[in-house]
Design a protein around this motif. Structure first.
Motif, short mmCIF file in Angstrom:
data_model
loop_
_atom_site.label_atom_id
_atom_site.label_comp_id
_atom_site.label_asym_id
_atom_site.label_seq_id
_atom_site.Cartn_x
_atom_site.Cartn_y
_atom_site.Cartn_z
N THR A 118 0.83 -1.20 0.00
CA THR A 118 0.00 0.00 0.00
C THR A 118 0.86 1.25 0.00
O THR A 118 0.62 2.21 -0.75
N SER B 106 -9.79 -5.80 -11.49
CA SER B 106 -8.88 -4.68 -11.30
C SER B 106 -8.80 -3.81 -12.54
O SER B 106 -8.80 -2.57 -12.45
N TYR C 110 -2.15 -6.46 -6.77
CA TYR C 110 -2.44 -5.55 -5.67
C TYR C 110 -2.05 -4.12 -5.99
O TYR C 110 -2.74 -3.17 -5.60
N ILE D 260 -4.00 -0.77 -7.16
CA ILE D 260 -4.64 0.27 -6.37
C ILE D 260 -4.03 1.65 -6.69
O ILE D 260 -4.53 2.66 -6.19
N GLY E 42 -10.79 -3.17 -4.95
CA GLY E 42 -10.75 -3.82 -3.65
C GLY E 42 -11.17 -5.28 -3.73
O GLY E 42 -10.56 -6.15 -3.10
#
Length: 317
Positions: free
Chosen positions: A22, A142, A261, A264, A293
């Motif tokens: 993140t 995604s 991932y 994002i 998500g």
């Protein structure tokens, strides 16, 4: 006592791949924004070169003991180190900054959102990775979520996109980064700091000839506060911290789940636009964030779902 708590905290963070990734996505989203914003005062190759030189100077005091310890292993794996350093450090960011000179932020986000699918494909073709149901679902979710955010839920905007030289350069950067992500499994078993320092050195050596050519062409850094702020940001956050976190994420999750991932980034880019550019946040932002998500949840289930089919580079003998 305090040192013990610090060590426990560092150990806890270092074992949390999604937390690390993140922050990686946050810092890399900021890297693209800075690269675009500084295009008038900072030539692209100069930004890439000084980014890594300063990052290496900051890293070296911490990495030197590990470099000495791991030198024999790094030297024994010099071919893979050259490949990884040239791709991930020397080539990707130079191409990214060059592309951001002429392309729009919308096109840049759209093109970079294709990375997870490319990483999955390359992993299957190069290493024969098995394709699993959560990966397929996650890729579809995604990409759909990223497209909704980038196109602002207006499919007609897709028809209006015009691709220029900058877009083609970013396409090349996306391919380079995807190869780097997949080939990270070939990194030698050394300390993360020694690996990072070694790849920084290789990347700097790869960029140097192009930087000299840029200087010879008359493109020089403009001595303005924006220039030094841009270099300061990119040498610390998207370079040192983000690469360290990303490499650890690949180590813990694998290249496919890590690449998925990191989709994002369009979400974080939209939030940064709200915070920095005062752009309003709209309903399609939340829809896109929700789909991305969901893709991340799907990626987290990799390994617990049945395999769709194995993909092989060539037929079995």
């Amino acid at each position: 006592m305090m040192r013990s708590l610090q060590a426990q905290l560092i150990s806890w963070v270092w074992s949390r791949p999604y937390l690390l990734l993140t922050f990686t996505a946050l810092f890399w989203a900021g890297n693209s924004i800075v690269g675009r914003a500084a295009r008038d005062v900072m030539p692209p190759v100069a930004l890439a070169f000084w980014r890594w030189v300063l990052a290496l100077l900051v890293l070296l005091p911490f990495a030197l003991p590990y470099l000495r310890r791991d030198w024999s292993i790094l030297r024994a794996n010099w071919k893979w180190m050259l490949v990884l350093g040239a791709l991930g450090i020397g080539t990707f960011n130079t191409l990214l900054y060059t592309g951001l000179q002429t392309t729009t932020a919308v096109n840049g986000l759209l093109l970079q959102s294709m990375q997870p699918a490319l990483i999955l494909m390359l992993g299957a073709l190069v290493f024969g990775e098995q394709v699993r149901i959560p990966q397929i679902i996650g890729i579809c979710l995604s990409i759909t979520g990223a497209l909704i955010i980038v196109l602002r839920a207006d499919l007609s905007a897709l028809l209006g996109l015009k691709f220029n030289t900058g877009d083609l350069v970013i396409c090349a950067a996306v391919v380079v980064w995807s190869f780097y992500s997949v080939l990270l499994r070939k990194r030698p078993a050394v300390h993360p700091l020694s690996f990072l320092a070694a790849t920084f050195m290789i990347g700097i050596a790869a960029i140097a000839p192009f930087y000299l050519a840029e200087i010879a062409s008359g493109r020089l850094i403009q001595s303005r506060p924006e220039s030094w702020l841009a270099i300061g940001y990119v040498c610390l956050f998207p370079s040192l911290i983000a690469y360290l976190f990303f490499n650890r994420g690949v180590e813990l999750l694998g290249s496919a789940a890590t690449g998925l991932y990191l989709n994002i980034m369009p979400v974080i880019g939209a939030l940064l636009a709200v915070a920095i550019l005062s752009e309003p946040i709209r309903w399609f932002h939340f829809l896109g964030m929700g789909l991305i998500g969901a893709s991340i949840v799907s990626a987290a289930r990799i390994g617990r779902q049945p395999i769709v089919r194995p993909i092989h580079v060539a037929p079995r003998p």
